[in-house]
Design an enzyme around this catalytic site. Structure first.
Site, mmCIF file in Angstrom:
data_model
loop_
_atom_site.group_PDB
_atom_site.id
_atom_site.type_symbol
_atom_site.label_atom_id
_atom_site.label_comp_id
_atom_site.label_asym_id
_atom_site.label_seq_id
_atom_site.Cartn_x
_atom_site.Cartn_y
_atom_site.Cartn_z
ATOM 1 N N GLY A 28 55.849 29.538 -3.654
ATOM 2 C CA GLY A 28 54.497 29.863 -2.756
ATOM 3 C C GLY A 28 54.189 30.655 -3.713
ATOM 4 O O GLY A 28 53.069 30.864 -4.286
ATOM 5 N N GLU A 62 61.551 27.226 -5.092
ATOM 6 C CA GLU A 62 61.522 25.648 -4.901
ATOM 7 C C GLU A 62 59.673 25.853 -4.919
ATOM 8 O O GLU A 62 58.674 25.855 -4.540
ATOM 9 C CB GLU A 62 61.360 25.390 -2.938
ATOM 10 C CG GLU A 62 62.335 25.110 -2.436
ATOM 11 C CD GLU A 62 62.784 25.711 -1.120
ATOM 12 O OE1 GLU A 62 63.935 25.066 -0.195
ATOM 13 O OE2 GLU A 62 61.692 26.269 -0.454
ATOM 14 N N PRO A 63 59.059 25.815 -6.344
ATOM 15 C CA PRO A 63 58.088 25.349 -6.908
ATOM 16 C C PRO A 63 57.619 24.481 -6.387
ATOM 17 O O PRO A 63 58.332 23.447 -6.631
ATOM 18 C CB PRO A 63 58.887 25.976 -7.938
ATOM 19 C CG PRO A 63 60.042 25.602 -8.694
ATOM 20 C CD PRO A 63 60.487 25.982 -7.601
ATOM 21 N N ARG A 89 41.644 19.516 1.098
ATOM 22 C CA ARG A 89 41.342 20.843 1.254
ATOM 23 C C ARG A 89 40.439 21.844 1.157
ATOM 24 O O ARG A 89 40.417 22.972 1.859
ATOM 25 C CB ARG A 89 42.320 21.627 0.495
ATOM 26 C CG ARG A 89 43.580 21.111 -0.170
ATOM 27 C CD ARG A 89 44.841 21.714 -1.413
ATOM 28 N NE ARG A 89 45.108 22.951 -1.701
ATOM 29 C CZ ARG A 89 44.144 23.756 -1.764
ATOM 30 N NH1 ARG A 89 43.285 23.534 -2.189
ATOM 31 N NH2 ARG A 89 44.713 25.261 -1.889
ATOM 32 N N CYS A 99 32.567 9.827 6.021
ATOM 33 C CA CYS A 99 31.017 9.621 6.845
ATOM 34 C C CYS A 99 31.656 11.488 7.997
ATOM 35 O O CYS A 99 31.718 11.445 8.930
ATOM 36 C CB CYS A 99 31.378 9.132 7.767
ATOM 37 S SG CYS A 99 29.335 8.807 8.565
#
Length: 438
Positions: A247, A289-290, A329, A360
């Site tokens: 995170g 955990e990068p 995103r 579209c």
């Protein structure tokens, strides 16, 4: 203008790793993901070297859901990282890449029987157990195979990171893990602690994403270490591993103020050491955990500008040859980015455009009211910090082929993922054989 990693402006063009992005666009076509592998290596070493310097046993596992392919896994292996996978597809890719299986950790809240059997058959290093259903499956598989497997229990410590609700996973109301506060974690511990084939190493937690401070990690460490201390007191069981997840934030825009990797690691170590002393535990091995923080700002998307549209008194649009099919995103999270016109990189940003994709959907906008150099059809738009969750969440919406991916370093470039063709789009399609009804 903020440049990332090895990005530079040379002869009016944006370069990455000493390679002209305009030439990359010509050779490989657009849309195109360009990864600065030197920056990925630098970030990986920033995490790993800090643990080593401070004499703390650790594993730094690349959270590969951010971006996975054979070459990315091989790069992680070169840097002696461990690997976090969350599906059979990621595990299969890692094995095909020759990644050391003993350094692979398998996450997920609904692992299938086939995925778990693959984990046993490939002899991975650890499974992060998410729920009671999975415990039952693991027992059945391990006993049938008479094979041991290291496990961590994923817990939700009730700590929320200061981030977007859609990407926060550490709070009590989460689809992930055993709740630390309502007895679920204790019940899971009871079910696995004495099992003949399941070797419980410790606990895992993950409090969110795009985090710019260390207080949340400290609080999570406190809660999880206290639980580990209770288990030692009441059961004589001492956990050897504490996984604090990932995170760690990156800079997308000037509002983002991420910390350097060594700061996150130093503060984590300090917190875990203090908690270990407080609950009379030996210092556990720390796993992190990068994912985004390794590859996020190492990735740049290149697009070719096409059509223009002015809405008088409202805004001016430029459209590019990609969009939400290669970067969901902005539509999904309202994510913000910065960009430049790569072939006019030394010119002033004296125009304002909303950058629309070609899909579209009215919501297919990559950037809204972005400051850019004056854009013309045929220009190359370079959008920064798209290395995490761009390609990995890409789709064939509107039957658009997924882009190519190129790695660059020290003046060299190589194709890491080929561009999909129209033949690739239909390769799994089958013709209609049902007869027309009367």
């Amino acid at each position: 203008m903020h440049l990332h990693g090895t990005q530079q402006i040379e002869n009016g063009h944006l370069t990455i790793g000493g390679v002209d992005t305009v030439e990359l666009a010509k050779q490989y076509g657009t849309p195109l993901f360009v990864y600065d592998t030197a920056l990925i290596r630098k970030r990986a070493r920033g995490f790993k070297d800090t643990f080593e310097k401070l004499g703390v046993t650790a594993q730094v596992a690349y959270a590969s859901k951010a971006f996975a392919c054979v070459a990315a896994y091989q790069l992680a292996a070169q840097e002696n990282l461990s690997l976090d996978v969350v599906s059979g597809g990621e595990l299969y890719t890692a094995i095909k890449a020759g990644f050391p299986a003993e350094r692979i950790h398998f996450h997920g809240n609904n692992k299938s029987v086939a995925e778990l059997e693959m984990a046993f058959d490939t002899k991975i290093g650890c499974i992060v157990v998410d729920n009671f259903y999975e415990i039952a499956l693991l027992k059945e598989i391990a006993e049938a195979k008479q094979q041991k497997m290291n496990i961590l229990l994923r817990v939700t410590p009730g700590v929320e990171a200061h981030t977007h609700d859609f990407i926060t996973t550490g709070q009590a109301d989460s689809k992930f893990g055993f709740d630390l506060n309502n007895g679920q974690a204790d019940e899971a511990f009871e079910q696995v602690k004495d099992h003949a084939y399941l070797n419980l190493l410790g606990l895992h937690c993950h409090i969110g994403s795009q985090i710019f401070e260390t207080d949340g990690f400290a609080l999570a460490a406190s809660k999880v270490m206290n639980k580990m201390g209770t288990w030692k007191q009441e059961h004589g069981f001492e956990c050897s591993v504490l996984n604090l997840g990932g995170g760690f934030g990156i800079r997308y825009t000037e509002e983002d103020k991420p910390l350097e990797p060594h700061v996150y690691v130093e503060e984590m170590i300090k917190s875990v050491q203090a908690e270990a002393e407080a609950v009379k535990l030996a210092m556990p091995e720390i796993w992190i955990e990068p994912g985004r923080s390794l590859v996020g700002d190492a990735g740049t998307s290149l697009y070719t500008v096409g059509s223009h549209k002015k809405v008088p008194g409202v805004r001016e649009y430029i459209a590019v040859d990609g969009g939400m099919s290669d970067n969901i995103r902005p539509a999904l999270y309202d994510a913000k980015y910065e960009a430049i016109i790569a072939n006019k990189a030394d010119q002033a940003k004296d125009a304002t455009y909303t950058v629309a994709g070609k899909l579209c959907e009215s919501g297919d906008k990559l950037m809204i009211d972005a400051a850019l150099q004056k854009a013309e059809s045929g220009d190359i738009l370079a959008m920064f910090c798209t290395g995490a969750y761009g390609y990995s969440m890409a789709s064939n919406y509107n039957r658009v082929p997924r882009p190519a991916v190129v790695f660059v370093e020290a003046g060299e470039h190589q194709l890491a993922i080929k561009r999909e063709s129209y033949d690739d789009i239909v390769v799994n399609d089958l013709p209609l054989v049902l007869k027309k009804g009367e």
